[in-house]
Design a protein around this motif. Sequence first.
Motif, PDB file in Angstrom:
ATOM      1  N   PHE A 152       0.711  -1.225   0.028  1.00 29.66           N
ATOM      2  CA  PHE A 152       0.234  -0.026  -0.120  1.00 29.66           C
ATOM      3  C   PHE A 152       0.809   1.318   0.089  1.00 29.66           C
ATOM      4  N   LYS A 153       1.943   1.281   0.878  1.00 34.79           N
ATOM      5  CA  LYS A 153       2.862   2.313   0.914  1.00 34.79           C
ATOM      6  C   LYS A 153       3.538   2.672  -0.262  1.00 34.79           C
ATOM      7  N   THR A 154       3.917   1.615  -1.005  1.00 35.19           N
ATOM      8  CA  THR A 154       4.740   1.661  -2.038  1.00 35.19           C
ATOM      9  C   THR A 154       3.843   1.946  -3.312  1.00 35.19           C
ATOM     10  N   LEU A 155       2.674   1.706  -3.341  1.00 38.38           N
ATOM     11  CA  LEU A 155       1.672   2.255  -4.312  1.00 38.38           C
ATOM     12  C   LEU A 155       1.408   3.692  -4.089  1.00 38.38           C
ATOM     13  N   ARG A 156       1.286   3.987  -3.038  1.00 40.05           N
ATOM     14  CA  ARG A 156       0.894   5.419  -2.646  1.00 40.05           C
ATOM     15  C   ARG A 156       2.077   6.394  -2.965  1.00 40.05           C
ATOM     16  N   ASP A 157       3.421   5.996  -2.838  1.00 44.30           N
ATOM     17  CA  ASP A 157       4.466   6.840  -3.051  1.00 44.30           C
ATOM     18  C   ASP A 157       4.647   6.873  -4.651  1.00 44.30           C
ATOM     19  N   LEU A 158       4.548   5.751  -5.278  1.00 38.86           N
ATOM     20  CA  LEU A 158       4.564   5.953  -6.495  1.00 38.86           C
ATOM     21  C   LEU A 158       3.228   6.768  -7.225  1.00 38.86           C
ATOM     22  N   VAL A 159       2.248   6.671  -6.911  1.00 39.62           N
ATOM     23  CA  VAL A 159       1.345   7.635  -7.282  1.00 39.62           C
ATOM     24  C   VAL A 159       1.509   9.058  -7.294  1.00 39.62           C
ATOM     25  N   GLY A 204      20.402 -10.677 -11.093  1.00 41.64           N
ATOM     26  CA  GLY A 204      20.190 -11.841 -10.520  1.00 41.64           C
ATOM     27  C   GLY A 204      18.627 -12.171 -10.894  1.00 41.64           C
ATOM     28  N   GLU A 205      17.752 -12.873 -10.027  1.00 37.20           N
ATOM     29  CA  GLU A 205      16.533 -13.116 -10.328  1.00 37.20           C
ATOM     30  C   GLU A 205      15.722 -11.871  -9.876  1.00 37.20           C
ATOM     31  N   VAL A 206      14.776 -11.375 -10.626  1.00 37.45           N
ATOM     32  CA  VAL A 206      14.093 -10.202 -10.284  1.00 37.45           C
ATOM     33  C   VAL A 206      12.570 -10.452  -9.761  1.00 37.45           C
ATOM     34  N   LEU A 207      12.208 -10.009  -8.492  1.00 30.87           N
ATOM     35  CA  LEU A 207      11.351 -10.199  -7.906  1.00 30.87           C
ATOM     36  C   LEU A 207       9.971 -10.017  -8.910  1.00 30.87           C
ATOM     37  N   PRO A 208       8.822 -10.697  -9.010  1.00 31.14           N
ATOM     38  CA  PRO A 208       7.995 -10.470  -9.567  1.00 31.14           C
ATOM     39  C   PRO A 208       7.184  -9.202  -9.099  1.00 31.14           C
ATOM     40  N   GLU A 209       7.097  -8.972  -8.113  1.00 32.94           N
ATOM     41  CA  GLU A 209       6.562  -7.715  -7.444  1.00 32.94           C
ATOM     42  C   GLU A 209       6.916  -6.414  -8.106  1.00 32.94           C
ATOM     43  N   ILE A 210       8.404  -6.332  -8.186  1.00 32.49           N
ATOM     44  CA  ILE A 210       8.959  -5.385  -8.783  1.00 32.49           C
ATOM     45  C   ILE A 210       8.865  -5.340 -10.259  1.00 32.49           C
ATOM     46  N   ASN A 211       8.855  -6.437 -11.130  1.00 27.58           N
ATOM     47  CA  ASN A 211       8.810  -6.605 -12.623  1.00 27.58           C
ATOM     48  C   ASN A 211       7.230  -5.911 -12.703  1.00 27.58           C
ATOM     49  N   THR A 220       5.312  -4.193 -10.923  1.00 28.05           N
ATOM     50  CA  THR A 220       5.214  -2.583 -10.336  1.00 28.05           C
ATOM     51  C   THR A 220       5.758  -1.792 -11.540  1.00 28.05           C
ATOM     52  N   ILE A 221       7.005  -2.006 -12.164  1.00 26.00           N
ATOM     53  CA  ILE A 221       7.481  -1.167 -13.225  1.00 26.00           C
ATOM     54  C   ILE A 221       6.518  -1.022 -14.467  1.00 26.00           C
ATOM     55  N   HIS A 222       5.970  -2.310 -14.742  1.00 27.64           N
ATOM     56  CA  HIS A 222       5.250  -2.334 -15.811  1.00 27.64           C
ATOM     57  C   HIS A 222       3.828  -1.446 -15.673  1.00 27.64           C
ATOM     58  N   TRP A 223       3.532  -1.159 -14.451  1.00 25.72           N
ATOM     59  CA  TRP A 223       2.338  -0.729 -14.036  1.00 25.72           C
ATOM     60  C   TRP A 223       3.021   1.064 -14.124  1.00 25.72           C
ATOM     61  N   LEU A 224       4.219   1.585 -13.851  1.00 26.27           N
ATOM     62  CA  LEU A 224       4.408   2.741 -13.990  1.00 26.27           C
ATOM     63  C   LEU A 224       4.656   2.925 -15.443  1.00 26.27           C
ATOM     64  N   LEU A 262       1.174  -9.961  -4.779  1.00 25.66           N
ATOM     65  CA  LEU A 262       0.890  -9.084  -5.988  1.00 25.66           C
ATOM     66  C   LEU A 262      -0.769  -8.947  -6.206  1.00 25.66           C
ATOM     67  N   ASP A 263      -1.431  -9.140  -5.263  1.00 25.76           N
ATOM     68  CA  ASP A 263      -2.830  -8.844  -5.353  1.00 25.76           C
ATOM     69  C   ASP A 263      -2.997  -7.553  -5.470  1.00 25.76           C
ATOM     70  N   LEU A 264      -2.505  -6.446  -4.829  1.00 25.82           N
ATOM     71  CA  LEU A 264      -2.739  -5.022  -4.919  1.00 25.82           C
ATOM     72  C   LEU A 264      -2.369  -4.781  -6.250  1.00 25.82           C
ATOM     73  N   ILE A 265      -1.042  -5.119  -6.592  1.00 30.32           N
ATOM     74  CA  ILE A 265      -0.660  -4.521  -7.888  1.00 30.32           C
ATOM     75  C   ILE A 265      -1.416  -5.119  -9.067  1.00 30.32           C
ATOM     76  N   ASN A 266      -1.802  -6.254  -9.015  1.00 27.56           N
ATOM     77  CA  ASN A 266      -2.595  -6.758 -10.130  1.00 27.56           C
ATOM     78  C   ASN A 266      -3.846  -6.128 -10.259  1.00 27.56           C
ATOM     79  N   ALA A 267      -4.657  -5.697  -9.120  1.00 24.14           N
ATOM     80  CA  ALA A 267      -5.710  -4.856  -9.016  1.00 24.14           C
ATOM     81  C   ALA A 267      -5.469  -3.456  -9.921  1.00 24.14           C
TER      82      ALA A 267
END
Length: 476
Positions: free
Chosen positions: A48-55, A98-105, A107-111, A145-150
């Motif tokens: 939640f805080k990550t998405l709030r800061d990125l918005v 190395g291996e990229v976290l799906p959450e970061i992957n 999130t950048i797609h969302w940006l 990934l629930d909140l990011i997918n939404a």
Amino acid sequence: MTKETSEQIEVDVVLTPEQINEQTINKADSALHLIVKTVETFDQRYIFKTLRDLVSIRKKLNVHVLSHLINFYLNDTTKQYLLQAINASPSTEQQERGEVLPEINLTIHWLVQLYLLDQAQLQQLDMLNTQFIIPAMKQYNRRSLDLINAKIWFYISRTKELLNDLVSIRAELLLALRTSTIKHDNETSGSLITLILRNYILSHDYSQASNFIEKIEFPKNVSTSIESRYFYYLAKINSVQLNYSDAYEFVITAIRKAPQTQNAQGFLQSAFKLSVLIELLTGDVPELSYFNKSGVPQQVLKPYQDITQAVKLGDLKLFNDSLAKYREVYIADDNLSLVERLKSNVIKTGIRIISLSYTKIHLKDICIKLHLDNESSAEYIVSKAIRDGVIDAKINHQLGYIESNELNNLYSTKLPQEQFNQRINFVNSLHNDSVMAMRYPPSQNRRDVNTKAGNEDELDEEELMNALEDLDSDFF
């Protein structure tokens, strides 16, 4: 304080574009680092805080910022199509990633989605959504990934809506809803349900929307922004299908649950307009103070205030003038059909006022007062009003007049009891929702105030709670 010091304080600091980009990148880095903390602690509130800061940095996104994030965080296979989507070149510096976290992957797609949408590059965004983002989301099954997918599904549907291509995305939305329901992903399921309902409403498929509502169960424990939109769409569907009492309860619930912030003003204005029309269709008239709500410009509700005045006075001429004057406004709000239904209410109100004012009146005089075409139309309207119980009168067809019967005592009927029961149900519903929405502070006995870690946890808790509240308003 000296004059020179005061002048120095008044001088605004002007940042160069390079400095603004650097600050934006630093904020994005800080927000993305919280994702790692989410994966480690399994605490969704950090997302939640990550998405709030990125918005908050959405308006500062540009090719330079996005290319830095893509090159720094993602691997080569993902870099290529994202950099091509924003017309950026790959970095010359080769970094071992190395291996990229799906959450970061994701999130950048969302940006990247936000940037292309703000730049009005809809065709490019639609291609990116269809070919890459939707298949990427199907690869993972992680609760973090629930909140990011939404969020991502919201902008996929919004892109199709702006391209006026509502039908093609329905199959993907329904499939995603089935998948999220099986995974017990409540946030994504709630978001997808509202998106599907909005898709049906925009294409005026109200019967399909009603069938869809009967077959699904709206999940619990979703954000208030999603829940308020769900109730708004329920109100819209029920009002079109003539279920005005249910529609009014739904729209009032939507207004109560919506975030009372600046970002949600557009939603609140639409909900206020719909509530006015539904209340008029139920036979009630909103108070004048309803159109002077704080935060809502008066000119926004002016078309609906004029219609309300016409219904209150039973003035058919004023109603027709207002309908002709603000017709384009009603079409833009998708409320024209509801406004046109009010014509019968205007006539009924006029007849009720006439029956209260005159014990006996000729049909010709009714035609003049209600601006009707002929006496036969007036006779038909009065007959229908008598049959519906609007007035208590009888028609003398030979002499061409109506005669009102003696008024009964209102308190001897069931109307006061029904009104009182309706208010009790509303208060009970409000009380139950308030109890469920309460958030309790942590126990004082469990706080470790003697250590630095305890203080940091307390600050993190406060920041996360603020992020939860702010993100609800950002969703609008």
